[in-house]
Design an enzyme around this catalytic site. Sequence first.
Site, PDB file in Angstrom:
ATOM      1  N   LYS A   1      41.301  35.682  29.971  1.00 53.17           N
ATOM      2  CA  LYS A   1      42.297  36.370  30.796  1.00 53.17           C
ATOM      3  C   LYS A   1      43.141  35.352  31.551  1.00 53.17           C
ATOM      4  CE  LYS A   1      39.474  40.510  31.041  1.00 53.17           C
ATOM      5  NZ  LYS A   1      38.546  41.371  31.752  1.00 53.17           N
TER       6      LYS A   1
ATOM      7  N   ASP B   1      43.234  47.276  35.987  1.00 57.77           N
ATOM      8  CA  ASP B   1      42.224  47.742  35.023  1.00 57.77           C
ATOM      9  C   ASP B   1      42.311  49.258  34.831  1.00 57.77           C
ATOM     10  OD1 ASP B   1      40.517  45.954  33.704  1.00 57.77           O
ATOM     11  OD2 ASP B   1      39.341  45.565  35.510  1.00 57.77           O
TER      12      ASP B   1
ATOM     13  N   GLN C   1      35.599  41.407  37.348  1.00 59.62           N
ATOM     14  CA  GLN C   1      34.942  41.504  36.037  1.00 59.62           C
ATOM     15  C   GLN C   1      33.596  42.220  36.160  1.00 59.62           C
ATOM     16  OE1 GLN C   1      36.437  40.526  33.210  1.00 59.62           O
ATOM     17  NE2 GLN C   1      34.713  41.088  31.912  1.00 59.62           N
TER      18      GLN C   1
HETATM   19  N1  GUN Z   1      33.998  44.014  31.469  1.00 62.39           N
HETATM   20  C1  GUN Z   1      34.161  44.329  30.170  1.00 62.39           C
HETATM   21  N2  GUN Z   1      35.390  44.814  29.952  1.00 62.39           N
HETATM   22  C2  GUN Z   1      36.027  44.821  31.142  1.00 62.39           C
HETATM   23  C3  GUN Z   1      37.334  45.193  31.561  1.00 62.39           C
HETATM   24  O1  GUN Z   1      38.184  45.670  30.803  1.00 62.39           O
HETATM   25  N3  GUN Z   1      37.609  45.008  32.884  1.00 62.39           N
HETATM   26  C4  GUN Z   1      36.703  44.517  33.752  1.00 62.39           C
HETATM   27  N4  GUN Z   1      37.059  44.384  35.030  1.00 62.39           N
HETATM   28  N5  GUN Z   1      35.488  44.152  33.392  1.00 62.39           N
HETATM   29  C5  GUN Z   1      35.157  44.302  32.093  1.00 62.39           C
END
Ligand code: GUN
Length: 298
Positions: A57, A124, A101
């Site tokens: 990311k 998100d 995350q």
């Molecule tokens: N953990 C696995 N996929 C995601 C996601 O799309 N966003 C976040 N914040 N954590 C994750």
Amino acid sequence: MAGKRGPKIIDGKKISAAIRAELKLEVEALKKKKIVPGLAVVLVGEDPASEIYVRNKRRTCAELGIASFSYDLPASTTERKLFNLIKKLNEDPKVHGILVQSPLPRHIDEDKMLEHINPDKDVDGFHPTNVGRLLTGNEGFVSCTPAGCQELLLRSGYDPAGKHVVIVGRSNIVGKPAAALFVQKAAGANATVTVCHSRTRSLSAITKQADILIAAIGVPQFVKSRMVKEGVIVIDVGMNRIEDKTRKSGTRLVGDVDYDGVSKKARAITPVPGGVGPMTIVMLMKNTVKAARRLSGK
Ligand code: GUN
């Protein structure tokens, strides 16, 4: 129908690259107006998979000219400390998007954490306010994986309008928001939606009706050829590592769809890897740019 030449492969790598190129131009245009989109990425603990996701990311931010603000906190971080950080990020004008995350260490309540994020920075799309906005068809942030599935369909020329979209899986991050997204009275949606899950009876009888099948159950190669009709369009959200002794690593990645069998009947199908996977990060970036525009009034 698949035909002699086989199904069309919906190429997530290619489609995500096209969106990244569009976003790069959008970021440049915003920079001319003195706005630099900014994403705060918060990682708590040392989960190896999370570390890889977070690194990707941050790298994608750099590639597109989006500022990324990194917060790597120890697993022992208290709820209060995390919530204070979120409060600080909510108030920081340079931060347009906040991503914490998951999974979080067990002592931190994830739902409670989400409620602390300003919904207008919740790129998100997990905050209950954004989930509600999605359901009611109001402007907000759509969670990245369902949004990525929709982009894959639309950019491949498959408009879900009037089609039967069958979703297998009812998670909060894929199945449920995907259902809310595709049922909307809106461009790119207008589908008839059925959600199936582990308690569904006569599952095959339902999946066989799908014009578009979205598999998001987290069971490797669950959807078999006999469960789909000829000409189905398949979006495979699954990402499972299974044993494969023919590989040097001893494992390989497979989706929730039995690709070899199902692709013989499908009109179009996403591969794993290289289908939905590359779309999720790019939709996060798209949401961040959107947040920057909205919060700065541009
Ligand atoms: N953990 C696995 N996929 C995601 C996601 O799309 N966003 C976040 N914040 N954590 C994750």
